[in-house]
Design an enzyme around this catalytic site. Structure first.
Site, PDB file in Angstrom:
ATOM      1  N   ASP A  25       0.700  -1.196  -0.091  1.00  0.00           N
ATOM      2  CA  ASP A  25       0.022  -0.034   0.180  1.00  0.00           C
ATOM      3  C   ASP A  25       0.891   1.169   0.105  1.00  0.00           C
ATOM      4  OD1 ASP A  25      -2.482   1.595  -0.010  1.00  0.00           O
ATOM      5  OD2 ASP A  25      -2.538   1.237   2.281  1.00  0.00           O
ATOM      6  N   SER A  70      -7.730  -5.415  -5.031  1.00  0.00           N
ATOM      7  CA  SER A  70      -8.445  -5.999  -4.287  1.00  0.00           C
ATOM      8  C   SER A  70      -9.854  -6.007  -4.946  1.00  0.00           C
ATOM      9  CB  SER A  70      -8.746  -5.234  -2.970  1.00  0.00           C
ATOM     10  OG  SER A  70      -9.503  -4.132  -3.065  1.00  0.00           O
ATOM     11  N   THR A  71     -10.957  -6.761  -4.642  1.00  0.00           N
ATOM     12  CA  THR A  71     -12.210  -6.777  -5.431  1.00  0.00           C
ATOM     13  C   THR A  71     -12.999  -5.330  -4.860  1.00  0.00           C
ATOM     14  OG1 THR A  71     -12.979  -7.907  -3.050  1.00  0.00           O
ATOM     15  CG2 THR A  71     -12.637  -9.223  -5.126  1.00  0.00           C
ATOM     16  N   ASN A  73     -10.908  -2.608  -5.058  1.00  0.00           N
ATOM     17  CA  ASN A  73     -10.387  -1.406  -5.982  1.00  0.00           C
ATOM     18  C   ASN A  73     -11.128  -1.114  -7.181  1.00  0.00           C
ATOM     19  OD1 ASN A  73      -6.941  -2.972  -4.857  1.00  0.00           O
ATOM     20  ND2 ASN A  73      -8.237  -0.972  -4.250  1.00  0.00           N
ATOM     21  N   ARG A 193       2.232  -4.791   6.142  1.00  0.00           N
ATOM     22  CA  ARG A 193       1.643  -3.746   5.494  1.00  0.00           C
ATOM     23  C   ARG A 193       2.367  -2.387   5.300  1.00  0.00           C
ATOM     24  NH1 ARG A 193      -4.572  -2.601   4.664  1.00  0.00           N
ATOM     25  NH2 ARG A 193      -4.471  -0.822   3.313  1.00  0.00           N
TER      26      ARG A 193
HETATM   27  C1  IPE Z   1      -5.269  -2.608  -0.030  1.00  0.00           C
HETATM   28  O1  IPE Z   1      -4.883  -1.367  -0.338  1.00  0.00           O
HETATM   29  C2  IPE Z   1      -5.173  -3.205  -1.592  1.00  0.00           C
HETATM   30  C3  IPE Z   1      -3.973  -3.556  -2.077  1.00  0.00           C
HETATM   31  C4  IPE Z   1      -2.993  -3.122  -1.535  1.00  0.00           C
HETATM   32  C5  IPE Z   1      -4.271  -4.123  -3.539  1.00  0.00           C
HETATM   33  P1  IPE Z   1      -6.152  -0.189  -0.240  1.00  0.00           P
HETATM   34  O2  IPE Z   1      -5.510   1.022  -0.646  1.00  0.00           O
HETATM   35  O3  IPE Z   1      -7.118  -0.709  -1.426  1.00  0.00           O
HETATM   36  O4  IPE Z   1      -6.869  -0.344   1.250  1.00  0.00           O
HETATM   37  P2  IPE Z   1      -7.933   0.788   1.882  1.00  0.00           P
HETATM   38  O5  IPE Z   1      -8.874   1.228   0.740  1.00  0.00           O
HETATM   39  O6  IPE Z   1      -6.949   1.683   2.353  1.00  0.00           O
HETATM   40  O7  IPE Z   1      -8.474  -0.173   2.964  1.00  0.00           O
HETATM   41  C1  IPE Z   2      -1.473   0.458  -3.299  1.00  0.00           C
HETATM   42  O1  IPE Z   2      -1.418   1.938  -3.502  1.00  0.00           O
HETATM   43  C2  IPE Z   2      -1.844  -0.087  -4.657  1.00  0.00           C
HETATM   44  C3  IPE Z   2      -3.344  -0.553  -4.893  1.00  0.00           C
HETATM   45  C4  IPE Z   2      -4.229  -0.457  -3.961  1.00  0.00           C
HETATM   46  C5  IPE Z   2      -3.933  -1.091  -6.184  1.00  0.00           C
HETATM   47  P1  IPE Z   2      -2.641   2.792  -3.170  1.00  0.00           P
HETATM   48  O2  IPE Z   2      -3.038   3.223  -4.667  1.00  0.00           O
HETATM   49  O3  IPE Z   2      -3.820   2.249  -2.306  1.00  0.00           O
HETATM   50  O4  IPE Z   2      -1.938   4.041  -2.663  1.00  0.00           O
HETATM   51  P2  IPE Z   2      -2.625   5.021  -1.581  1.00  0.00           P
HETATM   52  O5  IPE Z   2      -3.098   4.336  -0.471  1.00  0.00           O
HETATM   53  O6  IPE Z   2      -3.426   5.857  -2.489  1.00  0.00           O
HETATM   54  O7  IPE Z   2      -1.325   5.858  -1.034  1.00  0.00           O
HETATM   55 MG    MG Z   3      -4.154   2.361  -0.359  1.00  0.00          MG
END
Ligand code: IPE
Ligand code: IPE
Ligand code: MG
Length: 246
Positions: A25, A70-71, A73, A193
């Protein structure tokens, strides 16, 4: 291929976590901090996947599970989702020969059906190309949800009961586990994480029951070998009790 790094003397090579799972993340925040677009952040994150895979393989980690999409995303803008899948296609093609050379097997968790046909095809090709590799398994969670995985397992069990191949009393933890996406990798030792969020976000709900959890403020594109080593040192200092008494 890059030269292998000298081992970190703080790490006990006899107690390397067998299965590390990472919620990768922070790509978006990394981009923001560097004044770049979100897609540049995802690109920096994608580059890091190969780096950390190599580091894990050199340390002797047997399984690395990576949360890539993720599902949930799908709730992001179409522009971001489309650019993420294009990026995945590009990177899986770019690294497939190196993955092959280092004897790494790529496995997938989730549902490839809803992905753009090209991305799903590129991933399937890499899964097929690396299927007999033995050094390490990299399980990519792509269009993956932990709840969906449990629903799918429950459906498969119900199907077996309906077909007369399973009795209700035989629905045990072992039977459910056998119906997860990758039943051979059902126990995570260390869950990392990045980016400081203290949540699971629907990742491997069954498999992390007794995982040691480490949340680091480091954003995924900045999570390098030395951050990985720090996490393993911290893991090795933990006392895993599994509900018992030492
Ligand atoms: C979790 O990250 C999913 C992945 C790293 C692929 P998110 O950025 O989607 O999670 P939330 O929305 O902060 O919980
Ligand atoms: C994780 O990075 C990648 C995916 C969830 C695909 P993010 O895109 O969630 O990055 P932040 O949370 O916005 O910084
Ligand atoms: Mg994120």
């Amino acid at each position: 291929m890059k030269k292998q790094e000298a081992p970190d003397s703080r790490i006990d090579p006899e107690h390397i976590p067998g299965h590390i799972a990472i919620i990768m993340d922070g790509n978006g925040r990394w981009a923001e901090r560097h004044g770049k677009s979100r897609s540049k952040g995802h690109e920096a994150g994608a580059k890091n996947v190969y780096e950390i895979t190599e580091a894990c393989r050199e340390l002797g980690v047997k399984t690395l599970s990576l949360f890539a999409f993720s599902t949930e995303n799908w709730r992001r803008s179409k522009k971001e989702v489309d650019s993420l899948f294009r990026l995945m296609s590009r990177y899986v093609k770019r690294y497939s020969d190196q993955i092959q050379k280092t004897d790494v097997r790529l496995l997938h968790m989730g549902n490839l059906e809803d992905l753009p046909r090209e991305t799903a095809g590129d991933i399937r090709e890499c899964l097929e190309q690396t299927r007999n590799n033995k050094a390490m398994d990299v399980c990519i969670a792509l269009n993956y949800g932990g709840r969906q995985e449990l629903v799918d397992a429950a459906r498969r069990l119900a199907g077996q009961v309906k077909a007369g191949n399973l009795r209700e009393e035989d629905i045990t933890e072992e039977a459910l586990e056998a119906n997860l996406y990758l039943p051979q990798h059902s126990e995570v030792d260390l869950l990392i994480r990045t980016s400081g969020e203290n949540r699971i976000s629907n990742f491997m709900l069954w498999q992390i029951s007794y995982a040691e959890i480490i949340v680091t403020p480091t954003l995924w594109p900045d999570f390098n070998r030395s951050c990985l080593n720090d996490a393993i040192v911290e893991y090795q200092a933990r006392n895993r009790r599994f509900g018992g008494r030492p």
